[in-house]
Motif scaffolding. Structure first.
Motif, PDB file in Angstrom:
ATOM      1  N   LEU A 107       0.826  -1.217   0.000  1.00  0.00           N
ATOM      2  CA  LEU A 107       0.000   0.000   0.000  1.00  0.00           C
ATOM      3  C   LEU A 107       0.860   1.268   0.000  1.00  0.00           C
ATOM      4  CD1 LEU A 107      -2.841  -1.050   2.462  1.00  0.00           C
ATOM      5  CD2 LEU A 107      -2.970  -0.834  -0.021  1.00  0.00           C
ATOM      6  N   LEU A 108       1.923   1.254   0.765  1.00  0.00           N
ATOM      7  CA  LEU A 108       2.821   2.416   0.787  1.00  0.00           C
ATOM      8  C   LEU A 108       3.578   2.576  -0.532  1.00  0.00           C
ATOM      9  CD1 LEU A 108       4.206   2.165   4.425  1.00  0.00           C
ATOM     10  CD2 LEU A 108       2.663   3.904   3.514  1.00  0.00           C
ATOM     11  N   THR A 109       3.772   1.484  -1.257  1.00  0.00           N
ATOM     12  CA  THR A 109       4.402   1.565  -2.572  1.00  0.00           C
ATOM     13  C   THR A 109       3.509   2.321  -3.554  1.00  0.00           C
ATOM     14  OG1 THR A 109       5.615  -0.483  -2.180  1.00  0.00           O
ATOM     15  CG2 THR A 109       5.414   0.231  -4.467  1.00  0.00           C
ATOM     16  N   VAL A 110       2.191   2.145  -3.422  1.00  0.00           N
ATOM     17  CA  VAL A 110       1.255   2.907  -4.262  1.00  0.00           C
ATOM     18  C   VAL A 110       1.472   4.402  -4.033  1.00  0.00           C
ATOM     19  CG1 VAL A 110      -1.184   3.427  -4.696  1.00  0.00           C
ATOM     20  CG2 VAL A 110      -0.470   1.062  -4.320  1.00  0.00           C
ATOM     21  N   VAL A 111       1.539   4.787  -2.778  1.00  0.00           N
ATOM     22  CA  VAL A 111       1.717   6.196  -2.433  1.00  0.00           C
ATOM     23  C   VAL A 111       3.081   6.705  -2.912  1.00  0.00           C
ATOM     24  CG1 VAL A 111       1.853   7.839  -0.516  1.00  0.00           C
ATOM     25  CG2 VAL A 111       0.163   5.992  -0.469  1.00  0.00           C
ATOM     26  N   ALA A 112       4.131   5.931  -2.672  1.00  0.00           N
ATOM     27  CA  ALA A 112       5.481   6.363  -3.070  1.00  0.00           C
ATOM     28  C   ALA A 112       5.586   6.496  -4.588  1.00  0.00           C
ATOM     29  CB  ALA A 112       6.517   5.372  -2.543  1.00  0.00           C
ATOM     30  N   ALA A 113       5.027   5.558  -5.325  1.00  0.00           N
ATOM     31  CA  ALA A 113       5.076   5.624  -6.790  1.00  0.00           C
ATOM     32  C   ALA A 113       4.286   6.828  -7.297  1.00  0.00           C
ATOM     33  CB  ALA A 113       4.541   4.340  -7.397  1.00  0.00           C
ATOM     34  N   GLY A 114       3.160   7.113  -6.671  1.00  0.00           N
ATOM     35  CA  GLY A 114       2.391   8.299  -7.046  1.00  0.00           C
ATOM     36  C   GLY A 114       3.159   9.572  -6.789  1.00  0.00           C
ATOM     37  N   TRP A 115       3.870   9.614  -5.666  1.00  0.00           N
ATOM     38  CA  TRP A 115       4.682  10.786  -5.327  1.00  0.00           C
ATOM     39  C   TRP A 115       5.790  10.993  -6.359  1.00  0.00           C
ATOM     40  CZ3 TRP A 115       9.901  10.722  -3.639  1.00  0.00           C
ATOM     41  CH2 TRP A 115      10.386  11.955  -3.212  1.00  0.00           C
ATOM     42  N   VAL A 116       6.475   9.908  -6.724  1.00  0.00           N
ATOM     43  CA  VAL A 116       7.564  10.014  -7.695  1.00  0.00           C
ATOM     44  C   VAL A 116       7.016  10.364  -9.075  1.00  0.00           C
ATOM     45  CG1 VAL A 116       9.375   8.714  -8.886  1.00  0.00           C
ATOM     46  CG2 VAL A 116       9.101   8.473  -6.422  1.00  0.00           C
ATOM     47  N   ALA A 117       5.925   9.716  -9.482  1.00  0.00           N
ATOM     48  CA  ALA A 117       5.358   9.964 -10.808  1.00  0.00           C
ATOM     49  C   ALA A 117       4.825  11.390 -10.929  1.00  0.00           C
ATOM     50  CB  ALA A 117       4.248   8.960 -11.092  1.00  0.00           C
ATOM     51  N   ARG A 118       4.305  11.912  -9.852  1.00  0.00           N
ATOM     52  CA  ARG A 118       3.769  13.276  -9.867  1.00  0.00           C
ATOM     53  C   ARG A 118       4.876  14.297 -10.119  1.00  0.00           C
ATOM     54  NH1 ARG A 118       1.289  16.646  -4.988  1.00  0.00           N
ATOM     55  NH2 ARG A 118       0.178  18.207  -6.195  1.00  0.00           N
ATOM     56  N   ARG A 119       6.080  13.998  -9.664  1.00  0.00           N
ATOM     57  CA  ARG A 119       7.199  14.914  -9.833  1.00  0.00           C
ATOM     58  C   ARG A 119       7.931  14.691 -11.162  1.00  0.00           C
ATOM     59  NH1 ARG A 119       6.087  16.052  -5.095  1.00  0.00           N
ATOM     60  NH2 ARG A 119       7.161  16.616  -3.227  1.00  0.00           N
ATOM     61  N   ALA A 120       7.589  13.629 -11.863  1.00  0.00           N
ATOM     62  CA  ALA A 120       8.269  13.297 -13.114  1.00  0.00           C
ATOM     63  C   ALA A 120       7.542  13.927 -14.303  1.00  0.00           C
ATOM     64  CB  ALA A 120       8.328  11.783 -13.282  1.00  0.00           C
ATOM     65  N   ASP A 121       8.226  13.935 -15.414  1.00  0.00           N
ATOM     66  CA  ASP A 121       7.627  14.370 -16.670  1.00  0.00           C
ATOM     67  C   ASP A 121       6.455  13.426 -16.984  1.00  0.00           C
ATOM     68  OD1 ASP A 121       7.398  15.695 -19.159  1.00  0.00           O
ATOM     69  OD2 ASP A 121       8.546  14.083 -20.123  1.00  0.00           O
ATOM     70  N   PRO A 122       5.324  13.957 -17.410  1.00  0.00           N
ATOM     71  CA  PRO A 122       4.159  13.091 -17.681  1.00  0.00           C
ATOM     72  C   PRO A 122       4.438  11.956 -18.675  1.00  0.00           C
ATOM     73  CG  PRO A 122       3.485  15.384 -17.678  1.00  0.00           C
ATOM     74  CD  PRO A 122       4.987  15.373 -17.574  1.00  0.00           C
ATOM     75  N   ASP A 123       5.380  12.175 -19.587  1.00  0.00           N
ATOM     76  CA  ASP A 123       5.715  11.129 -20.554  1.00  0.00           C
ATOM     77  C   ASP A 123       6.448   9.958 -19.917  1.00  0.00           C
ATOM     78  OD1 ASP A 123       4.574  12.683 -22.533  1.00  0.00           O
ATOM     79  OD2 ASP A 123       6.488  13.609 -23.092  1.00  0.00           O
ATOM     80  N   THR A 124       7.111  10.193 -18.788  1.00  0.00           N
ATOM     81  CA  THR A 124       7.870   9.130 -18.128  1.00  0.00           C
ATOM     82  C   THR A 124       7.261   8.717 -16.789  1.00  0.00           C
ATOM     83  OG1 THR A 124       9.336  10.705 -17.026  1.00  0.00           O
ATOM     84  CG2 THR A 124      10.033   9.901 -19.198  1.00  0.00           C
ATOM     85  N   ALA A 125       6.085   9.218 -16.467  1.00  0.00           N
ATOM     86  CA  ALA A 125       5.483   8.936 -15.152  1.00  0.00           C
ATOM     87  C   ALA A 125       5.265   7.448 -14.928  1.00  0.00           C
ATOM     88  CB  ALA A 125       4.169   9.695 -15.011  1.00  0.00           C
ATOM     89  N   MET A 126       4.738   6.747 -15.926  1.00  0.00           N
ATOM     90  CA  MET A 126       4.477   5.312 -15.762  1.00  0.00           C
ATOM     91  C   MET A 126       5.778   4.543 -15.587  1.00  0.00           C
ATOM     92  SD  MET A 126       2.177   3.067 -15.381  1.00  0.00           S
ATOM     93  CE  MET A 126       0.757   3.993 -15.886  1.00  0.00           C
ATOM     94  N   LEU A 127       6.800   4.913 -16.327  1.00  0.00           N
ATOM     95  CA  LEU A 127       8.101   4.255 -16.183  1.00  0.00           C
ATOM     96  C   LEU A 127       8.679   4.481 -14.788  1.00  0.00           C
ATOM     97  CD1 LEU A 127      10.139   2.523 -17.641  1.00  0.00           C
ATOM     98  CD2 LEU A 127      11.169   4.591 -18.568  1.00  0.00           C
ATOM     99  N   HIS A 128       8.466   5.680 -14.253  1.00  0.00           N
ATOM    100  CA  HIS A 128       8.897   5.955 -12.880  1.00  0.00           C
ATOM    101  C   HIS A 128       8.155   5.048 -11.893  1.00  0.00           C
ATOM    102  CE1 HIS A 128      10.858   9.545 -14.491  1.00  0.00           C
ATOM    103  NE2 HIS A 128      11.506   9.615 -13.344  1.00  0.00           N
ATOM    104  N   GLY A 129       6.850   4.873 -12.088  1.00  0.00           N
ATOM    105  CA  GLY A 129       6.078   3.997 -11.206  1.00  0.00           C
ATOM    106  C   GLY A 129       6.552   2.561 -11.268  1.00  0.00           C
ATOM    107  N   VAL A 130       6.845   2.078 -12.476  1.00  0.00           N
ATOM    108  CA  VAL A 130       7.366   0.717 -12.627  1.00  0.00           C
ATOM    109  C   VAL A 130       8.717   0.594 -11.937  1.00  0.00           C
ATOM    110  CG1 VAL A 130       8.235  -0.961 -14.308  1.00  0.00           C
ATOM    111  CG2 VAL A 130       6.099   0.254 -14.757  1.00  0.00           C
TER     112      VAL A 130
END
Length: 136
Positions: free
Chosen positions: A69-92
Motif C-alpha cells: 500500500l505504501l508503494t502505491v503512495v510512493a510511486a504516485g509521489w515520484v510519478a507526480r514529480r516526473a515528466d508526464p511522458d515518463t510517469a508510468m516508467l517511474h512507477g514501474v
C-alpha cells in the motif's frame, strides 16, 4: 524515446526504499505497543505465546500488505514529480525497486514472488492513479 538518463533516479531510490522503512517502523511500533498492552493487561510479564502469534501474523501478513500500500503512495509521489511522458516508467521503477528490496525480508519462495508482482503492480497503480487524484 525515453532513456535511462531521463529518469529521476534519486526520487526512484527514495520511493523504492521508503515503503519498507515506514512499514518496518510501523511494525516495530505495533509490536512494542502490543507488548506493553499485554504487560499492563496481565500486570506482569506478557504471554510469550500471544506475543509470538502476534509477531508472526504482523510480520508475515500485515507488514507486506502495508508495504504494498505504501508503494502505491510512493510511486504516485515520484510519478507526480516526473515528466508526464515518463510517469508510468517511474512507477514501474519504484515498484520494481521496492519489490527487490522486499527480497531482503524473506525467503525466495512462491509467496515472495507473488509479493514482488503485487509490489510492481502497486508502483504502476500509484503512477497511474495518484497524480490524477492529487492534481497539480
Amino acid at each position: 524515446m525515453t532513456t535511462v538518463t531521463d529518469l529521476q533516479w534519486k526520487q526512484i531510490v527514495v520511493g523504492g526504499i521508503a515503503p519498507h522503512v515506514v512499514s518496518t517502523g510501523l511494525l516495530i511500533v505495533a509490536i512494542v505497543a502490543y507488548t506493553l498492552l499485554l504487560a499492563f493487561g496481565t500486570g506482569g510479564e506478557p504471554d510469550p505465546d500471544a506475543l509470538q502469534q502476534f509477531n508472526a501474523v504482523s510480520g508475515t501478513q500485515i507488514h507486506p500488505a502495508v508495504t504494498v500500500l505504501l508503494t502505491v503512495v510512493a510511486a504516485g509521489w515520484v510519478a507526480r514529480r516526473a515528466d508526464p511522458d515518463t510517469a508510468m516508467l517511474h512507477g514501474v521503477a519504484v515498484g520494481t525497486l521496492a519489490g527487490l528490496v522486499g527480497f531482503a525480508f524473506g525467503a525466495l519462495d512462491v509467496m515472495m514472488f507473488v509479493r514482488f508482482v503485487l509490489t510492481v503492480g502497486a508502483g504502476v497503480l500509484g503512477a497511474r492513479l495518484l497524480p490524477d487524484v492529487l492534481g497539480d
